[in-house]
Design a protein around this motif. Structure first.
Motif, short mmCIF file in Angstrom:
data_model
loop_
_atom_site.label_atom_id
_atom_site.label_comp_id
_atom_site.label_asym_id
_atom_site.label_seq_id
_atom_site.Cartn_x
_atom_site.Cartn_y
_atom_site.Cartn_z
N PRO A 5 0.74 -1.31 -0.09
CA PRO A 5 -0.05 0.08 -0.03
C PRO A 5 0.87 1.35 -0.07
O PRO A 5 0.38 2.39 -0.43
CB PRO A 5 -0.80 0.00 1.30
CG PRO A 5 -1.03 -1.71 1.53
CD PRO A 5 0.30 -2.04 1.00
N HIS B 298 -1.13 1.70 -7.69
CA HIS B 298 -1.45 1.50 -6.13
C HIS B 298 -2.66 0.28 -6.15
O HIS B 298 -2.20 -0.76 -5.87
CB HIS B 298 -1.76 2.66 -5.53
CG HIS B 298 -1.98 2.27 -3.96
ND1 HIS B 298 -3.07 2.47 -3.41
CD2 HIS B 298 -1.07 2.09 -3.13
CE1 HIS B 298 -3.14 2.45 -1.99
NE2 HIS B 298 -1.63 2.13 -1.93
N ARG B 299 -3.96 0.73 -6.43
CA ARG B 299 -4.89 -0.33 -6.35
C ARG B 299 -6.05 0.33 -7.14
O ARG B 299 -6.07 1.08 -7.84
CB ARG B 299 -5.44 -0.15 -4.75
CG ARG B 299 -5.65 1.18 -4.41
CD ARG B 299 -6.79 1.30 -3.61
NE ARG B 299 -6.84 2.53 -2.92
CZ ARG B 299 -7.51 3.53 -3.52
NH1 ARG B 299 -7.95 3.43 -4.62
NH2 ARG B 299 -7.67 4.75 -2.91
N TYR C 216 -8.92 -3.38 2.18
CA TYR C 216 -8.04 -3.79 0.88
C TYR C 216 -7.92 -5.24 0.95
O TYR C 216 -7.73 -5.67 2.04
CB TYR C 216 -6.63 -3.23 1.28
CG TYR C 216 -6.47 -1.92 0.69
CD1 TYR C 216 -7.44 -1.13 0.87
CD2 TYR C 216 -5.23 -1.24 0.29
CE1 TYR C 216 -7.18 0.48 0.50
CE2 TYR C 216 -4.76 -0.15 -0.07
CZ TYR C 216 -5.70 0.78 0.11
OH TYR C 216 -5.72 2.16 -0.29
N LEU D 70 -4.10 -5.42 -5.59
CA LEU D 70 -4.71 -4.70 -4.40
C LEU D 70 -6.13 -4.19 -4.94
O LEU D 70 -6.12 -3.36 -5.89
CB LEU D 70 -4.00 -3.69 -3.93
CG LEU D 70 -2.69 -3.71 -2.88
CD1 LEU D 70 -1.96 -2.36 -2.64
CD2 LEU D 70 -3.12 -4.47 -1.72
#
Length: 145
Positions: free
Chosen positions: A83, A89-90, A127, A135
Motif C-alpha cells: 500500500p 497502487h490499487r 483492502y 490490491l
C-alpha cells in the motif's frame, strides 16, 4: 482539452481467474480479444507484444478494467504491490454490502490485508489481495443506508 478516463489496465497471471473474480463482484465482460502485431508493439513499447485481453465494466457503466495476460514476451513476476509503494497502487470499488463482497472475494482465495475499517462513520472499507496480487479496495458508503 476534455479528458476522460477510459480504463485501468492490469496485467494478470491467469485471465480466466481474474475475470471470474471481478464478474463475481458485479462487473460484466464487454469483450475479449487477442492482440498482437506492429500496432501493439508500437503502442505498448514491447517487441513481439502478444496478449489475451478482456474489457470489463462496472454496473453503472462508468468504470472499466482492461485485464491482460501476456503470451509474449513472458510475463514478469514481481512482488505484490504494498500500500505504501510509489506507482500504480490499487483499484477501488464501491459496494452496497462490504461483508457480501468480502465473502465473494474469499471464494476466490482473496482476503483482507488486515480487516474492515470504518472511516468517520462514512465508509466501511478494506483492502484485499486479489488475483495476481492486485490490491483491490472495497468500500461501503454508510451514508446510503
Amino acid at each position: 482539452m476534455p479528458i476522460k478516463l477510459e480504463n485501468v489496465g492490469i496485467a494478470v497471471r491467469d485471465l480466466e481467474a481474474a475475470i471470474a473474480f471481478f464478474t463475481d463482484l458485479g462487473l460484466t465482460v464487454l469483450g475479449r480479444d487477442t492482440v498482437s502485431g506492429d500496432w501493439a508493439d508500437t503502442a505498448v513499447g514491447l517487441d513481439g507484444n502478444h496478449a489475451r485481453i478482456a474489457l470489463l465494466q462496472t454496473p453503472d457503466g462508468e468504470g472499466r478494467l482492461e485485464l491482460f495476460e501476456y503470451i509474449h514476451p513472458d510475463a514478469i513476476e514481481t512482488e505484490p504491490t504494498q500500500p505504501n509503494e510509489i506507482g500504480m497502487h490499487r483499484v477501488a470499488f464501491s459496494v452496497d454490502d462490504i461483508d457480501a463482497a468480502l465473502k465473494i472475494a474469499a471464494r476466490h482465495g482473496c482476503h483482507p490485508l488486515r480487516g474492515v475499517a470504518t472511516y468517520r462513520d462514512l465508509y466501511k472499507l478494506s483492502y484485499v489481495r486479489g488475483p495476481s496480487g492486485i490490491l483491490v479496495m472495497l468500500a461501503e458508503d454508510l451514508t446510503k443506508t
